[in-house]
Design a protein around this motif. Structure first.
Motif, PDB file in Angstrom:
ATOM      1  N   GLU A   3      15.264  39.987  16.047  1.00 32.82           N
ATOM      2  CA  GLU A   3      16.427  40.614  16.684  1.00 32.82           C
ATOM      3  C   GLU A   3      17.178  39.614  17.559  1.00 32.82           C
ATOM      4  O   GLU A   3      18.400  39.537  17.521  1.00 32.82           O
ATOM      5  CB  GLU A   3      15.988  41.824  17.506  1.00 32.82           C
ATOM      6  CG  GLU A   3      17.150  42.556  18.132  1.00 32.82           C
ATOM      7  CD  GLU A   3      16.720  43.795  18.896  1.00 32.82           C
ATOM      8  OE1 GLU A   3      17.591  44.385  19.536  1.00 32.82           O
ATOM      9  OE2 GLU A   3      15.535  44.163  18.866  1.00 32.82           O
ATOM     10  N   ARG A   6      19.097  37.172  15.386  1.00 34.13           N
ATOM     11  CA  ARG A   6      20.296  37.808  14.812  1.00 34.13           C
ATOM     12  C   ARG A   6      21.389  37.900  15.873  1.00 34.13           C
ATOM     13  O   ARG A   6      22.558  37.618  15.609  1.00 34.13           O
ATOM     14  CB  ARG A   6      19.954  39.181  14.259  1.00 34.13           C
ATOM     15  CG  ARG A   6      21.129  39.856  13.576  1.00 34.13           C
ATOM     16  CD  ARG A   6      20.802  41.224  13.002  1.00 34.13           C
ATOM     17  NE  ARG A   6      20.385  42.164  14.043  1.00 34.13           N
ATOM     18  CZ  ARG A   6      19.140  42.589  14.231  1.00 34.13           C
ATOM     19  NH1 ARG A   6      18.161  42.172  13.460  1.00 34.13           N
ATOM     20  NH2 ARG A   6      18.851  43.441  15.189  1.00 34.13           N
ATOM     21  N   GLN A   7      21.013  38.292  17.096  1.00 31.42           N
ATOM     22  CA  GLN A   7      22.000  38.414  18.163  1.00 31.42           C
ATOM     23  C   GLN A   7      22.648  37.062  18.474  1.00 31.42           C
ATOM     24  O   GLN A   7      23.860  36.988  18.699  1.00 31.42           O
ATOM     25  CB  GLN A   7      21.353  39.004  19.414  1.00 31.42           C
ATOM     26  CG  GLN A   7      21.004  40.465  19.252  1.00 31.42           C
ATOM     27  CD  GLN A   7      20.255  41.033  20.442  1.00 31.42           C
ATOM     28  OE1 GLN A   7      19.758  40.304  21.295  1.00 31.42           O
ATOM     29  NE2 GLN A   7      20.163  42.347  20.490  1.00 31.42           N
ATOM     30  N   GLY A 129      21.097  49.541  18.744  1.00 31.24           N
ATOM     31  CA  GLY A 129      21.077  48.081  18.791  1.00 31.24           C
ATOM     32  C   GLY A 129      22.431  47.482  18.497  1.00 31.24           C
ATOM     33  O   GLY A 129      23.466  48.027  18.862  1.00 31.24           O
TER      34      GLY A 129
END
Length: 146
Positions: A3, A6-7, A129
């Motif tokens: 995560e 990806r961010q 998210g």
């Protein structure tokens, strides 16, 4: 790590930057599979836009955690790392736009529909998210095929 990676990729890409990853020589790159998938999806999305005429314009979004990459009056894209409500300032543009959401994990599109410029438009991200918003003169589905 997936995560956060990806961010970082999406924030960098929609912040007007380019994300590159350097690794030492490895026998097996499977440990980086998720990062490569994130980088590929973000790059394909950016390349579907008129990115050479776009600039970072974070001042157009009310959420300090979001990133805006825009060609004013034509196309706006916003990356938000959380599902918080935010406003996109379209007060200086007229006419109709099409809004869509892109899932930064799968590349799937959710159409939000038409909206009109001339005001600050409020958006509520559909996913838990991170989310990517597209606002343009033509529907995202005409530009983007995951």
């Amino acid at each position: 790590m997936g995560e956060l990676s990806r961010q970082i990729v999406w924030a960098t890409s929609l912040g007007g930057g380019n994300f590159e990853m350097f690794t030492r020589f490895l026998e097996d790159y499977r440990d980086f599979e998720l990062q490569f998938a994130d980088m590929t999806l973000a790059r394909r999305y950016i390349e579907s836009l008129p990115f050479t005429g776009m600039d970072p314009m974070n001042e157009l979004v009310s959420d300090a955690e979001s990133y805006v990459f825009a060609q004013p009056g034509e196309v706006y894209t916003v990356y938000t790392p959380d599902a918080a409500l935010f406003g996109l300032d379209l007060r200086d543009v007229d006419g109709e736009f099409q809004a869509s959401w892109l899932d930064p994990v799968t590349g799937e599109i959710t159409e939000q529909g038409p909206l009109t410029g001339g005001e600050v438009v409020e958006f509520e991200p559909p996913l838990e998210g991170d989310n990517v918003l597209y606002v343009g003169r033509e529907p995202l589905a005409e530009r983007w095929q995951p």
